[in-house]
Scaffold this active site. Structure first.
Site, PDB file in Angstrom:
ATOM      1  CB  SER A 235      -3.712  -6.725   4.364  1.00 29.41           C
ATOM      2  OG  SER A 235      -3.281  -6.111   3.842  1.00 29.41           O
TER       3      SER A 235
ATOM      4  CE  LYS B 271     -12.586  -7.446   3.319  1.00 26.77           C
ATOM      5  NZ  LYS B 271     -11.819  -6.979   2.025  1.00 26.77           N
TER       6      LYS B 271
ATOM      7  CG  HIS C  78      -1.933  -1.243   1.378  1.00 29.99           C
ATOM      8  ND1 HIS C  78      -2.000  -1.972   2.069  1.00 29.99           N
ATOM      9  CD2 HIS C  78      -2.762  -1.664   0.328  1.00 29.99           C
ATOM     10  CE1 HIS C  78      -3.126  -2.826   2.246  1.00 29.99           C
ATOM     11  NE2 HIS C  78      -3.685  -1.901   1.236  1.00 29.99           N
TER      12      HIS C  78
ATOM     13  NE  ARG D  25      -2.665  -7.362  -4.520  1.00 27.40           N
ATOM     14  CZ  ARG D  25      -2.760  -7.369  -3.137  1.00 27.40           C
ATOM     15  NH1 ARG D  25      -2.389  -8.109  -2.267  1.00 27.40           N
ATOM     16  NH2 ARG D  25      -4.506  -7.432  -3.692  1.00 27.40           N
TER      17      ARG D  25
HETATM   18  P1  ADP Z   1     -10.445  -3.768  -0.955  1.00 27.78           P
HETATM   19  O1  ADP Z   1     -10.662  -4.989  -0.115  1.00 27.78           O
HETATM   20  O2  ADP Z   1     -10.537  -2.828  -1.501  1.00 27.78           O
HETATM   21  O3  ADP Z   1      -8.732  -4.428  -1.415  1.00 27.78           O
HETATM   22  P2  ADP Z   1      -6.939  -3.695   0.119  1.00 27.78           P
HETATM   23  O4  ADP Z   1      -6.572  -3.445   1.527  1.00 27.78           O
HETATM   24  O5  ADP Z   1      -6.635  -5.044   0.431  1.00 27.78           O
HETATM   25  O6  ADP Z   1      -8.500  -3.674  -0.046  1.00 27.78           O
HETATM   26  O7  ADP Z   1      -6.729  -3.093  -0.408  1.00 27.78           O
HETATM   27  C1  ADP Z   1      -6.465  -1.685  -1.698  1.00 27.78           C
HETATM   28  C2  ADP Z   1      -5.954  -1.465  -2.633  1.00 27.78           C
HETATM   29  O8  ADP Z   1      -4.757  -1.746  -2.506  1.00 27.78           O
HETATM   30  C3  ADP Z   1      -6.039  -2.821  -3.382  1.00 27.78           C
HETATM   31  O9  ADP Z   1      -6.369  -1.777  -5.038  1.00 27.78           O
HETATM   32  C4  ADP Z   1      -5.034  -3.135  -3.745  1.00 27.78           C
HETATM   33  O10 ADP Z   1      -5.028  -4.233  -5.346  1.00 27.78           O
HETATM   34  C5  ADP Z   1      -4.430  -3.033  -3.127  1.00 27.78           C
HETATM   35  N1  ADP Z   1      -2.926  -3.047  -2.604  1.00 27.78           N
HETATM   36  C6  ADP Z   1      -2.963  -4.181  -1.674  1.00 27.78           C
HETATM   37  N2  ADP Z   1      -1.898  -4.850  -1.626  1.00 27.78           N
HETATM   38  C7  ADP Z   1      -1.214  -4.404  -2.671  1.00 27.78           C
HETATM   39  C8  ADP Z   1       0.490  -4.544  -2.650  1.00 27.78           C
HETATM   40  N3  ADP Z   1       1.035  -5.700  -2.799  1.00 27.78           N
HETATM   41  N4  ADP Z   1       0.166  -3.817  -3.843  1.00 27.78           N
HETATM   42  C9  ADP Z   1       0.265  -3.010  -4.546  1.00 27.78           C
HETATM   43  N5  ADP Z   1      -1.215  -2.782  -4.372  1.00 27.78           N
HETATM   44  C10 ADP Z   1      -1.573  -3.343  -3.435  1.00 27.78           C
END
Ligand code: ADP
Length: 180
Positions: free
Chosen positions: A134, A47, A23, A96
């Site tokens: 995450s 969730k 992130h 990703r």
């Molecule tokens: P969501 O439930 O909306 O997917 P996340 O917190 O998992 O929430 O992800 C938020 C954003 O960050 C999404 O666009 C996701 O693709 C991106 N994201 C999560 N992990 C990574 C990573 N390792 N590298 C790049 N983008 C990421």
């Protein structure tokens, strides 16, 4: 669409349960294009999350202490409505792998249909973060694995507090607290 330039604001929405270096990588890239980035934590009672929304906001604030261009907020309901209210013309999402693509593509087109004034911009993280999520961070930590280079220091500390240990137990809820 408002041009990227002075005063441009992008919203980076997500669960951030917890925020990871993946992130952070996307946010840094966002800051190279937009003046300000608001990290918008989705309030989704349906969730199951490890950290409460308030905890996630606090963690993100701590991770970006001293960075005035990054703000943290929460939202529920339609993302495009939130972005409009916040004065953002852009939604930033991270891509990703191909596996992210289908869902993100659907969401971006639906959001465009709901509000054509808001554009979705995808950014790719450094390769080293392309496998990071995450969910994986929580699983690895819970099983005793190292997450040091995968999350900001505050997240590592909060994970340890959450699971009640520095060497995390396999089954944290059933483990009796030491010294009591
Ligand atoms: P969501 O439930 O909306 O997917 P996340 O917190 O998992 O929430 O992800 C938020 C954003 O960050 C999404 O666009 C996701 O693709 C991106 N994201 C999560 N992990 C990574 C990573 N390792 N590298 C790049 N983008 C990421």
């Amino acid at each position: 669409m408002k041009q990227a330039g002075r005063g441009s604001l992008a919203v980076f929405p997500g669960s951030f349960d917890p925020i990871t270096n993946g992130h952070l990588d996307i946010i840094a890239r966002g800051l190279s294009v937009f003046d300000d980035v608001t990290i918008a934590v989705l309030v989704n009672p349906g969730k199951q999350a490890l950290f409460t929304v308030a905890e996630r906001v606090e963690i993100i604030r701590e991770a970006f202490r001293g960075e005035p261009r990054v703000k943290v907020d929460t939202f529920s309901g339609l993302l495009v409505d939130y972005a409009e209210r916040a004065g953002a013309a852009v939604i930033v999402r991270g891509l990703r792998a191909i596996s992210d693509f289908e869902y993100e593509f659907q969401m971006a087109l639906m959001n465009r249909r709901l509000n054509p004034r808001i554009e979705t911009v995808f950014m790719m993280p450094a390769e080293s973060y392309s496998y990071l999520s995450s969910r994986l961070v929580k699983e690895v930590f819970q099983l005793g694995g190292r997450v040091r280079d995968l999350v900001p220091p505050i997240v590592e500390r909060r994970l340890a507090e959450k699971y009640g240990a520095t060497a995390p137990p396999a089954s944290p809820r059933k483990r009796p607290r030491r010294g009591r």
